[in-house]
Design an enzyme around this catalytic site. Structure first.
Site, PDB file in Angstrom:
ATOM      1  CG  ASP A 135      -0.249  -0.154   2.456  1.00  0.00           C
ATOM      2  OD1 ASP A 135       0.835  -0.790   2.629  1.00  0.00           O
ATOM      3  OD2 ASP A 135      -0.842   0.338   3.543  1.00  0.00           O
ATOM      4  CD  GLU A 138       4.271   0.606   7.039  1.00  0.00           C
ATOM      5  OE1 GLU A 138       4.744   1.003   8.076  1.00  0.00           O
ATOM      6  OE2 GLU A 138       3.777   1.433   6.061  1.00  0.00           O
TER       7      GLU A 138
HETATM    8 ZN   LIG Z   1       6.633   2.634   4.109  1.00  0.00          ZN
END
Ligand SMILES: [Zn+2]
Length: 418
Positions: free
Chosen positions: A94, A160
């Site tokens: 992401d 993340e």
């Molecule tokens: Zn990163």
């Protein structure tokens, strides 16, 4: 035979790029073209791309979903000795949003500026580069008939950028899928460095997010009312900024210190004002009963969390003032630089003439979930001579820096899989 391709932006500026390197760059661009912007990402186009990449290299891949719609792609390079602890090469799929109005090119076009040989794209530094560099390094090692002693897992994880929860790394490490991987050492993201030296991270600061609320006397906006909530919160704010200045000064006075070595604090929300029925309009002539500030503290492993906790409690010790924690960690987890795997990793950099600093990552990464499981993890993104542009407008990576990173990983992977 090496085929050469010539590109020209202007007549006097000609870049000659090897056909093989051009293919490598095109693959990087293809990954950057896939929109994986938070929030509510459709990860499957990226998953399909990575599965195809695994196939191209001749590796098995597996997709694990702890939470539906939040896939982890786990690519396996089988080692000669499956009984040995494995090596995990991690990256997240992401990226954070990009405002096209502030960019000189479409953030997902992966514009290759041939004048400076830079590729502009969201994720070019954070951290689609690293994921692809792992795969390119393995491609090259396989072409050299290198077979690792230990099994290597190249993991591409979701979520993340929103904290690793809700199906991200936090959940993967707690699942039986992770135990099966038998990870003994891993690499995760680092940061770019504007000078020649690379950055190697053995730990990170922990985040403590809290809200301090003051309650006080109410009354007419024309009176000198004592003990108001806003007076109390003003005293809290002053103490927060005094502390903030002390840490900023410490950083300025000691050139060898970096942001990761001190405690930072920022006010991230402020709220006060009397409203009718929780409406949007404030009653301008009423002194409000409550006032609050929200803050984000990042505690370096060099300072005990307890010490910061006591400090914050002092700020909130006045009568009518209270603190509520939104999120906080109770423990620092750092990787020992004398750990045998870490020493091998650092030696592999030295042997490739890679100079580096070791330090504390200033923000949070997925590495914290692995370190909490006592797995030695190093944060390293091979980007020197590069301005730090993660989450910024016009994020870019230079092609030569990208290609050198692949060579660095080849050397690193050869060493750490022994
Ligand atoms: Zn990163």
């Amino acid at each position: 035979m090496i085929t050469l391709c010539a590109f020209a932006n202007t007549a006097d500026d000609i870049k000659v790029i090897k056909q093989q390197d051009r293919e490598v760059i095109e693959r990087f661009k293809s990954y950057l073209n896939i929109n994986t912007v938070q929030p509510n990402i459709d990860y499957y186009p990226a998953v399909d791309f990575l599965k195809k990449e695994a196939k191209r290299i001749g590796l098995e891949s597996d997709v694990v979903e702890i939470v539906k719609g939040r896939p982890h792609v786990i690519i396996k390079w089988k080692g000669r000795d499956p009984s040995k602890k494995t090596v995990m090469l991690n990256s997240h799929m992401d990226v954070v949003p990009a405002d096209p109005a502030k960019w000189n090119s479409d953030p997902f076009e992966a514009f290759w500026d041939l004048t400076n040989n830079n590729i502009y794209a969201r994720g070019s530094q954070d951290m689609k580069c690293v994921g692809m560099q792992y795969l390119e390094a393995i491609t090259n090692l396989k072409a050299q008939n290198f077979v690792p002693e230990r099994t290597v897992y190249v993991t591409f994880v979701p979520e993340e950028e929103v904290g690793g929860h809700g199906g991200g790394m936090n959940d993967l490490v707690k699942s039986p899928h992770f135990d099966k991987l038998n990870v003994g050492f891993g690499l995760d993201e680092g940061l770019a460095s504007p000078d020649e030296k690379f950055e190697v991270y053995y730990g990170e600061r922990v985040a403590m997010w809290g809200i301090i609320e003051a309650t006080g006397a109410v009354g007419h906006g024309s009176a000198f009312i004592k003990n108001t909530a806003t007076e109390k919160i003003n005293r809290v704010i002053q103490q927060i900024f005094n502390f903030r200045s002390s840490q900023e000064q410490e950083l300025a006075l000691r050139p060898n210190k970096r942001t990761g070595d001190v405690v930072s604090i920022n006010l991230t929300s402020m709220k006060a004002g009397h409203t009718k029925d929780c409406g949007e309009t404030y009653q301008m002539n009423v002194v409000p009963r409550t006032a609050q500030v929200g803050f984000d503290i990042r505690v370096t492993p060099h300072v005990p969390i307890k010490q910061v906790d006591e400090q914050v409690n002092k700020w909130a010790s006045e009568e009518g003032v209270s603190i509520r924690w939104v999120q906080r960690s109770e423990e620092h987890h750092v990787t020992d630089l004398n750990d045998e795997h870490v020493k091998v990793f650092l030696d592999s950099l030295k042997s490739a003439n890679v100079t580096f600093n070791t330090g504390v990552f200033p923000a949070a990464t997925d590495a914290r979930f692995l370190r909490a499981k006592k797995i030695p993890i190093i944060g390293f993104s091979p980007m020197n001579l590069t301005p730090v542009l993660l989450h910024d407008h016009n994020e870019y990576l230079n092609v030569d820096v990208y290609l050198r990173g692949i060579t660095i990983y080849e050397n690193v992977i050869k060493s750490i899989t022994k």
